[in-house]
Design a protein around this motif. Structure first.
Motif, PDB file in Angstrom:
ATOM      1  N   ASN A  51     -13.147  -0.536 -70.625  1.00  0.00           N
ATOM      2  CA  ASN A  51     -13.313  -1.046 -71.990  1.00  0.00           C
ATOM      3  C   ASN A  51     -12.723  -2.456 -72.078  1.00  0.00           C
ATOM      4  O   ASN A  51     -11.565  -2.628 -72.474  1.00  0.00           O
ATOM      5  N   THR A  84     -12.804  -4.792 -74.123  1.00  0.00           N
ATOM      6  CA  THR A  84     -12.259  -5.217 -75.415  1.00  0.00           C
ATOM      7  C   THR A  84     -10.808  -4.786 -75.591  1.00  0.00           C
ATOM      8  O   THR A  84     -10.108  -5.288 -76.475  1.00  0.00           O
ATOM      9  N   GLN A 114     -14.228   4.360 -83.534  1.00  0.00           N
ATOM     10  CA  GLN A 114     -14.503   3.544 -82.348  1.00  0.00           C
ATOM     11  C   GLN A 114     -14.749   4.446 -81.140  1.00  0.00           C
ATOM     12  O   GLN A 114     -14.105   5.477 -80.976  1.00  0.00           O
ATOM     13  N   ILE A 162     -14.590   5.002 -77.127  1.00  0.00           N
ATOM     14  CA  ILE A 162     -13.859   4.514 -75.963  1.00  0.00           C
ATOM     15  C   ILE A 162     -14.250   5.328 -74.737  1.00  0.00           C
ATOM     16  O   ILE A 162     -14.412   6.548 -74.819  1.00  0.00           O
ATOM     17  N   LYS A 163     -14.403   4.652 -73.604  1.00  0.00           N
ATOM     18  CA  LYS A 163     -14.735   5.320 -72.354  1.00  0.00           C
ATOM     19  C   LYS A 163     -13.457   5.715 -71.613  1.00  0.00           C
ATOM     20  O   LYS A 163     -12.520   4.930 -71.504  1.00  0.00           O
TER      21      LYS A 163
END
Length: 250
Positions: free
Chosen positions: A54, A56, A68, A70-71
């Protein structure tokens, strides 16, 4: 008709590729009161790996918002033990590395679940080795909050041999000995074989000559095990940053 079949075929190929890509990680939708730290612990991973998946969230940006996505990496290293026994009694010349190989379990889960915070085990010591039990116990074990790598200054990257520090010190901190990085520096270490990454704090420097002259970095046992090593040495890539003052003094 031919154009329609071609379009359908292309869509199937794209869908298959997307499925294979998403199969390598878990998509998590942030719920109220969740923090990045709590999620990192929940998915049994670390900040450095999550930041890689991620972008970001890189550079110390740990602010996440409700909703949001998220991986997180799938824990593929843990599998069913090859032995039926759930408890192993340590024999002469056995190490945490050889036992993790014997039962085909994640070494970091093995040491955390059995509270092995140094680099030694004793003959006759009983260790839990059941894969599912290890995952459950390790997820509940207390952990030090992970360090972060802040990209400020001149970037230094090196590849070489990483080794575990042989010490009876029972510490769960991420600590490192490096040849040139200034004491107090946060240094990112990646296992080249598995891609697992941690960030440790440099607490001392290795000697240019002697038994450590071919070693790039040494890590405290707790930090080293988070890299999922197969032995007491591994090939690694390190990255750290030097401030302007440190660059001048080099």
């Amino acid at each position: 008709m031919k154009k329609i079949l071609t379009a359908i075929s292309a869509m199937l190929i794209a869908f298959s590729a997307a499925a294979q890509s998403e199969g390598a990680f878990i998509l998590h939708k942030v719920a109220p009161k969740e923090t990045l730290y709590s999620l990192v612990k929940r998915y049994n991973t670390n900040f450095a790996t999550v930041e890689t998946l991620n972008p970001t969230l890189a550079n110390g940006n740990s602010d996440i918002k409700v909703g949001q996505t998220i991986k997180f990496p799938k824990n593929t290293a843990v599998s069913t033990p090859t032995k039926s026994s759930t408890v192993h009694v340590v024999k002469a010349n056995e190490t945490v590395f050889s036992i993790s190989k014997l039962y085909n379990v994640d070494i970091s889960n093995l040491v955390e679940a059995n509270k092995i915070t140094d680099n030694t085990i004793k003959i006759g010591q009983k260790l839990i080795v059941d894969g599912a039990t290890l995952v459950d116990l390790a997820s509940k074990a207390p952990r030090e909050e992970e360090l972060r790598l802040k990209p400020v200054g001149k970037s230094i990257k090196e590849t070489g041999i990483a080794e575990v520090i042989k010490t009876p010190n029972k510490s769960t901190k991420y600590l490192a000995l490096h040849r040139t990085a200034p004491i107090g520096t946060n240094i990112k270490v990646t296992n080249d074989a598995t891609g697992h990454t941690i960030v440790a704090k440099v607490i001392g420097n290795l000697n240019e000559k002697g038994p450590d002259e071919n070693i790039m970095i040494k890590l405290s046992p707790y930090a080293y095990y988070q890299l999922r090593p197969k032995d007491s040495r591994l090939r690694a890539t390190v990255e750290f940053y030097l401030s302007n003052n440190d660059v001048v003094s080099q």
